[in-house]
Design an enzyme around this catalytic site. Structure first.
Site, PDB file in Angstrom:
ATOM      1  N   GLU B  47     -23.790  28.305  40.089  1.00 56.19           N
ATOM      2  CA  GLU B  47     -22.368  27.645  40.753  1.00 56.19           C
ATOM      3  C   GLU B  47     -22.228  28.810  41.399  1.00 56.19           C
ATOM      4  O   GLU B  47     -21.767  30.022  40.242  1.00 56.19           O
ATOM      5  CB  GLU B  47     -21.703  26.953  39.513  1.00 56.19           C
ATOM      6  N   ASP B  58      -9.811  26.017  34.361  1.00 54.56           N
ATOM      7  CA  ASP B  58     -10.224  26.958  33.455  1.00 54.56           C
ATOM      8  C   ASP B  58      -9.574  27.929  32.720  1.00 54.56           C
ATOM      9  O   ASP B  58      -8.696  28.404  32.538  1.00 54.56           O
ATOM     10  CB  ASP B  58     -10.726  28.404  34.443  1.00 54.56           C
TER      11      ASP B  58
END
Ligand SMILES: Cc1ncc(COP(=O)(O)O)c(C=O)c1O
Lengths: 408, 253
Positions: B47, B58
């Site tokens: 990824e 995140d």
């Protein structure tokens, strides 16, 4: 099709999957409350006993004579508890938190105004409270940090990104994705994923409802123009909502900072530096580069220093219902000085943007017209920032001495 | 396409590994070394995160990596070039991961076309729920790319079904609440959640958020098809450099 809060293609809800269920609940509880006549009564009752609603509409006779044009009225949101319109939204969301049975609230804050308002609400309703605030704003607005902490809130300085309002919003989301079972995020302005823009505007519409009645009572006709400053857009949406269906020109005033060509401003709806994007869960105009990375913003007023803007205002920009202008830091400080000297009123630096724009225009209007300026908050709580903006020598001296004493 | 690849590969391996790197962190050169090392150490998919200034899903480690990459001047164009380069050079499938604004500003159609041209296989866009994804889905389909969607523990069964209906390649199952990089408890509850995911779709299941060692991966064998390692390799890279990353990944099998 489920309403995702789109207006002219702005809005939406760009949510991480983990939050989808939380937003469904929020949307449902908000709809139920909005459809329940007892809820608005409960809300206005709270605002008239805990805050100072209805806030007055003040005729500014001296400023009117000074400019020799339209009669100037000022909607006094500064007289709310905690000194700004932020209380309207916060108390409304507080009632929803009770309905949802949650026990903790979190919020972002820029100027500290929304953080203080949220902390008072949490204290009153017995919620735990965490406030995220960019490190730069913690510096700029230290007194508000003091109050939030005294009110029992935990203030978390945000050291990521540009360390101002947008970064505080990101951190609040990061907290929320882990704690949504107990926690409600009290977003402070008419931005963010649906239903926030609509929900915050709904609570702030109390400003417009009152102002409309008050001006009709005084003038027996509609004002020609209504001015409001635009950070995220909540005080503007609030006052504009009372006049949307009337032939009233609505003027939103953004932070022109050091000038629209300086790259140091926070003007999303009247500068070429902004373009449509998707961030912080919604689609609107953002100050961003061609890759879609957000830019640094600047304003003398921390509460206007933000990269995005309400999708509802982006919609009014698109359909021309609202005219958008920008006032520079310099113009704002001058407007503030004039307002204090002539009327004895002390607008917040944010609110002074609306004053600055109105002052540029009122002389063009005739004496039998009226305008309303929304004084979204009071400036005396920003004494450190305003004294800095005025570069007041005696104040500097006072601070120096005070610092020496503290050290001694 | 990714679905067939995963199913085929699963015949030889009881669990696949997908790693996540932030492009341009700490530099594009190091990103390249990381890809090379990870592929050599046996990673099955990768990824590639295009850094974004507002990565709301995140946690601190990946957030920091995003900011450092941008501060060092990383652009979307560089990320595209980089991705094309590694997709050509290494025999595993690569996916883009980024926030929707990056695609939106590039032009979703043009973004998909570029991905196809550069040999990428799919994308993960954590702030793009299916309800907002019509244009994206059309573009991905048109260019033969897999839009990977996300399940979370708060996703009801019916919604899992709806998501699975538009998702392609595999489903990214978020292990828990919270942002990336926090601890995950590999417990009975997680097992039940994965069983619920399994019932909702025949697509392969990838589990991510908090996977950080061999024990976690052993737990996932037989319950998920792919283990996703994100924050842990970035942490190791920060602390011990590329050799630490290599040793770590080799130790996972
Ligand atoms: C006094 C005052 N006015 C205006 C604003 C800007 O917010 P909004 O545009 O949502 O009204 C703020 C934000 O902190 C504020 O404190």
């Amino acid at each position: 099709m489920i309403d995702r809060g789109y207006h002219s293609g702005f809005g939406g809800a760009f949510l991480p999957e983990i939050l989808v269920a939380t937003f469904e609940e929020l949307e449902r509880v908000f709809r139920e409350a909005k459809g329940d006549p007892a809820f608005w009564r409960e809300y206005t009752d709270l605002m008239s006993t805990y805050s100072c609603r209805p806030t007055p509409l003040t005729y500014a006779g001296n400023l009117t004579r000074h400019f020799g044009g339209a009669r100037i009225y000022i909607k006094r949101e500064d007289l709310n508890h905690t000194g700004a319109h932020k209380a309207n939204n916060v108390m409304g969301q507080g009632l929803l938190v009770k309905r949802m049975g949650k026990t903790r609230v979190i919020a972002e804050t820029g100027a500290g105004q929304h953080g203080v308002a949220t902390a008072t609400m949490a204290a009153k309703f017995g919620f735990q409270c965490t406030i995220y605030m960019g490190e730069v704003d913690v510096e700029r607005q230290r007194p508000n940090v003091f109050w939030m902490e005294r009110l029992g809130a935990q203030v978390v300085p945000v050291r990521e990104g540009t360390r101002i309002l947008k970064d505080a919003i990101n951190e609040a989301f990061r907290d929320w994705v882990g704690n949504m079972d107990t926690t409600h995020y009290v977003l402070g302005t008419a931005c963010g994923p649906h239903p926030y823009p609509e929900m915050v505007s709904y609570f702030q519409s109390i400003i417009g409802r009152e102002a409309r009645e008050q001006i009709l009572e005084r003038e027996e006709c509609m004002p020609s123009r209504v001015y409001a400053c635009v950070g995220g857009g909540s005080n503007a949406m609030g006052i504009f909502s009372g006049f949307l269906e009337e032939p009233v020109e609505l003027v939103g005033v953004e932070a022109g900072g050091k000038g629209l060509r300086s790259g140091r401003h926070a003007s999303r709806l009247c500068s070429a530096d902004a373009s449509v994007g998707v961030a912080q869960g919604y689609k609107t105009y953002f100050l961003q580069n061609t890759d879609g990375q957000m830019l640094e913003t600047h304003s003398v007023a921390a509460g206007l220093d933000y990269v995005g803007v309400s999708p509802l205002l982006a919609h009014f920009k698109e359909n021309g219902r609202v005219r958008f202008e920008a006032a520079t830091d310099q113009e704002v400080v001058e407007a503030l000085a004039l307002t204090m000297r002539m009327e004895g009123l002390i607008p917040a630096l944010e609110s002074a943007h609306a004053f600055a724009q109105a002052f540029k225009e009122v002389s063009e209007l005739s004496r039998d017209e009226a305008v309303i300026i929304n004084q979204s908050g009071r400036g005396d709580k920003d004494i450190f920032t305003i004294a800095d903006a005025f570069e007041d020598p005696a104040w500097k001296d006072f601070i120096r001495k005070k610092a020496e004493k503290t050290h001694a | 396409m990714l679905e067939a690849y995963v199913k085929e590969r699963r015949k030889e391996r009881d669990i696949l590994l997908m790693t996540h790197i932030v492009l341009g962190y700490p530099s594009f050169e190091e990103s390249h070394n990381l890809v090379k090392t990870m592929v050599e150490a046996g990673v099955d998919l990768m990824e590639l995160q295009i850094p974004f200034s507002e990565p709301i899903a995140d946690g601190p480690v990946i957030l920091h990596a995003n900011q450092q990459a941008l501060a060092a001047g990383a652009t979307v164009k560089q990320c595209m070039d980089f991705a094309g380069d590694v997709a050509r050079s290494y025999p595993i499938p690569f996916l883009f991961m980024s926030y929707y604004n990056i695609l939106f500003k590039y032009g979703v159609e043009r973004f998909a076309e570029e991905m196809n041209r550069r040999g990428l296989k799919g994308a993960i866009v954590p702030d793009l729920p299916p309800e907002e994804a019509n244009g994206y889905l059309r573009a991905m389909e048109r260019f033969g790319l897999d839009p990977v969607f996300i399940f979370s523990p708060t996703t009801p069964d019916t919604r899992m079904g709806e998501i699975a209906a538009v998702g392609r390649g595999f489903i990214y199952c978020v292990a828990r609440k919270g942002v990336t990089g926090l601890d995950t408890h590999f417990t009975r509850q997680l097992e039940e959640y994965l069983a619920r995911c399994r019932r909702a779709t025949s697509l392969p299941l990838a589990l991510g958020f908090g996977v950080k060692n061999r024990t976690d991966i052993d737990f996932l064998r037989g319950k998920a098809d792919i283990a996703i390692i994100g924050t842990q390799t970035i942490r190791l890279m920060d602390e011990g450099g590329i050799d630490a990353v290599r040793a770590f990944i080799e130790g996972l099998r």
